[in-house]
Design an enzyme around this catalytic site. Structure first.
Site, short mmCIF file in Angstrom:
data_model
loop_
_atom_site.label_atom_id
_atom_site.label_comp_id
_atom_site.label_asym_id
_atom_site.label_seq_id
_atom_site.Cartn_x
_atom_site.Cartn_y
_atom_site.Cartn_z
N TYR A 34 6.13 -14.30 -1.39
CA TYR A 34 5.75 -14.61 -0.01
C TYR A 34 6.43 -15.94 0.34
O TYR A 34 7.64 -15.99 0.40
CB TYR A 34 4.22 -14.67 0.10
CG TYR A 34 3.55 -13.36 -0.32
CD1 TYR A 34 3.66 -12.22 0.47
CD2 TYR A 34 2.83 -13.27 -1.51
CE1 TYR A 34 3.07 -11.03 0.08
CE2 TYR A 34 2.22 -12.09 -1.90
CZ TYR A 34 2.35 -10.96 -1.11
OH TYR A 34 1.78 -9.78 -1.50
N ASP B 6 0.84 -1.19 0.00
CA ASP B 6 0.00 0.00 0.00
C ASP B 6 0.87 1.25 0.00
O ASP B 6 0.61 2.21 -0.73
CB ASP B 6 -0.93 0.01 1.21
CG ASP B 6 -1.91 -1.15 1.19
OD1 ASP B 6 -2.02 -1.80 0.13
OD2 ASP B 6 -2.55 -1.40 2.22
N ARG C 37 5.60 -9.96 -6.52
CA ARG C 37 4.48 -10.28 -5.63
C ARG C 37 3.64 -9.03 -5.41
O ARG C 37 4.12 -7.90 -5.62
CB ARG C 37 5.00 -10.82 -4.29
CG ARG C 37 5.46 -9.74 -3.36
CD ARG C 37 5.87 -10.26 -1.99
NE ARG C 37 5.96 -9.18 -1.03
CZ ARG C 37 6.64 -9.24 0.10
NH1 ARG C 37 7.28 -10.34 0.42
NH2 ARG C 37 6.65 -8.21 0.94
N GLY C 38 2.40 -9.23 -4.92
CA GLY C 38 1.53 -8.10 -4.66
C GLY C 38 1.14 -7.41 -5.95
O GLY C 38 1.14 -8.02 -7.03
N GLU C 39 0.78 -6.13 -5.84
CA GLU C 39 0.27 -5.42 -7.01
C GLU C 39 1.27 -4.41 -7.57
O GLU C 39 1.45 -4.31 -8.78
CB GLU C 39 -1.04 -4.72 -6.64
CG GLU C 39 -2.13 -5.73 -6.27
CD GLU C 39 -3.40 -5.07 -5.82
OE1 GLU C 39 -3.49 -3.84 -5.86
OE2 GLU C 39 -4.32 -5.81 -5.40
N ASP C 40 1.91 -3.65 -6.68
CA ASP C 40 2.85 -2.64 -7.17
C ASP C 40 3.98 -3.30 -7.95
O ASP C 40 4.33 -2.86 -9.05
CB ASP C 40 3.41 -1.84 -5.99
CG ASP C 40 4.31 -0.71 -6.46
OD1 ASP C 40 3.86 0.10 -7.29
OD2 ASP C 40 5.47 -0.64 -6.01
N SER C 41 4.54 -4.38 -7.42
CA SER C 41 5.67 -5.01 -8.11
C SER C 41 5.21 -5.76 -9.36
O SER C 41 5.99 -5.93 -10.30
CB SER C 41 6.45 -5.93 -7.19
OG SER C 41 5.69 -7.06 -6.84
N GLN D 261 12.40 2.22 -4.32
CA GLN D 261 11.55 1.90 -5.46
C GLN D 261 12.30 2.01 -6.77
O GLN D 261 12.13 1.18 -7.67
CB GLN D 261 10.34 2.82 -5.46
CG GLN D 261 9.32 2.45 -4.38
CD GLN D 261 8.05 3.24 -4.54
OE1 GLN D 261 8.08 4.40 -4.90
NE2 GLN D 261 6.93 2.62 -4.25
#
Length: 352
Positions: free
Chosen positions: A179, A15, A255-259, A239
């Site tokens: 993860y 986030d 992983r996740g959304e940003d990456s 970043q």
């Protein structure tokens, strides 16, 4: 235009990463941006220096800032009641946008831009709009900084790798950000078949890697006897450094959304480890993404095994996955751009 972006750091810093990238991109375009965070500590390594953005530590004692022209609550984090009351009391209440999570599921197009009137509390009488990032022209699109192509074109891969102790020669270079994928030991055995430099990011990926190595040592002695797989342990990266890591590799595990977005923008093959949810909602989210991505069959299977939907991890196809990754980048560059869409939305429909 003045922006207030509210962010609560839930876990894993995804986030915070999205909000910082958005805040800094708006600031680079000339906006005045305040980024409210309940835990700004990750910015010390994620975005050292905080150029162009005023970071406000969001605590129970809410600073007496007047609202700007646009208020963005990231992922339904609810701005503090005191601040919402100021929004309602303003002569011209700001545009109020609820920035949602990224998905390729069909509900995103239906929900993007919907009005959500506020009927009670300090914001009664105001309304917010849902704003969805996504993978089609009927969504808010994906965040692509204006200077990203230039930064990528000027990047020196060899120098960056040397700076992190990696001199790959003819070896494959792979990044690992994940993860705890059950198939990680299987992946390592595949990678150990040919010279591979594996760049392991800090935090949970490093812990997962140590656990996988211990398991392999116990169950498959000699699995890397020739030493073809060489792990490298990375420090926490900003970043911009993470972008450079992705540009440096032949295959990226994200992983996740940003990456995920950064992996797709790198134009290199990437495999997404989606955030696991207890109700398995991530399965539908992954399948929706695969329908959009349209990967080769072996890559689609790789995605599913990596995320625990199937068993039996195929060997990565380094050569065969390069062209689809380049095609994906072309498709992404044709999508709406998130910061631009937010600016347009706020300017055109922002007044409530």
């Amino acid at each position: 235009m003045r922006w207030d972006i509210f962010c609560k750091v839930i876990d894993n810093h995804g986030d915070a990463g999205v909000c910082w990238r958005l805040a800094s991109e708006l600031a680079r375009r000339g906006a005045l941006v305040r980024l409210w965070m309940d835990d700004p500590a990750p910015l010390a390594w994620m975005a050292p220096g905080h150029p162009g953005v005023e970071v406000v530590h969001w605590t129970a004692q809410v600073p007496a800032h007047a609202p700007g022209d646009v208020v963005v609550e990231a992922f339904g984090c609810d701005p503090p009641p005191e601040f919402v009351a100021r929004m309602r009391a303003a002569p011209r209440p700001p545009a109020w946008i609820n920035l949602e999570y990224l998905s390729a599921e069909s509900y995103v197009e239906r929900s993007h831009g919907l009005l959500s009137p506020v009927h009670s509390g300090p914001g009664a009488g105001l309304a917010k709009h849902f704003f969805y990032p996504g993978f089609s022209e009927r969504t808010g699109g994906l965040l692509r900084e204006q200077d990203l192509p230039q930064r990528h074109a000027q990047f020196d891969r060899a120098a960056w790798l040397r700076g992190h102790g990696v001199q790959p020669g003819a070896a494959r270079v792979v990044s690992l950000f994940c993860y705890e994928p059950p198939a990680l030991p299987e992946l390592l055995r595949h990678l150990a078949q040919e010279p591979t430099e594996l760049l392991v990011t800090a935090g949970r990926p490093t812990a997962a890697m140590h656990a996988a190595l211990a398991r392999l040592a116990a169950e498959h002695a000699g699995w890397n006897a020739r030493g073809l797989l060489r792990p490298h342990w990375l420090p926490l990266l900003s970043q911009r450094e993470y972008d450079q890591l992705l540009w440096s590799c032949d295959l990226n595990f994200v992983r996740g959304e940003d990456s995920l977005v950064r992996g797709l923008l790198a134009g290199r093959p990437c495999v997404w480890h989606i955030y696991p949810q207890d109700d398995f909602a991530h399965h539908a989210k992954l399948e929706a993404f695969l329908r959009w991505l349209q990967p080769p069959a072996d890559l689609a299977r790789f995605f599913r095994v990596w995320n625990g939907l199937e068993e039996g991890l195929p060997a990565p196809d380094f050569a065969g996955w390069q062209a689809p990754a380049a095609e994906t980048l072309t498709r992404i560059e044709a999508l709406p751009e998130l910061a631009s869409e937010l600016e347009r939305f706020a300017a055109g429909r922002g007044r409530i």
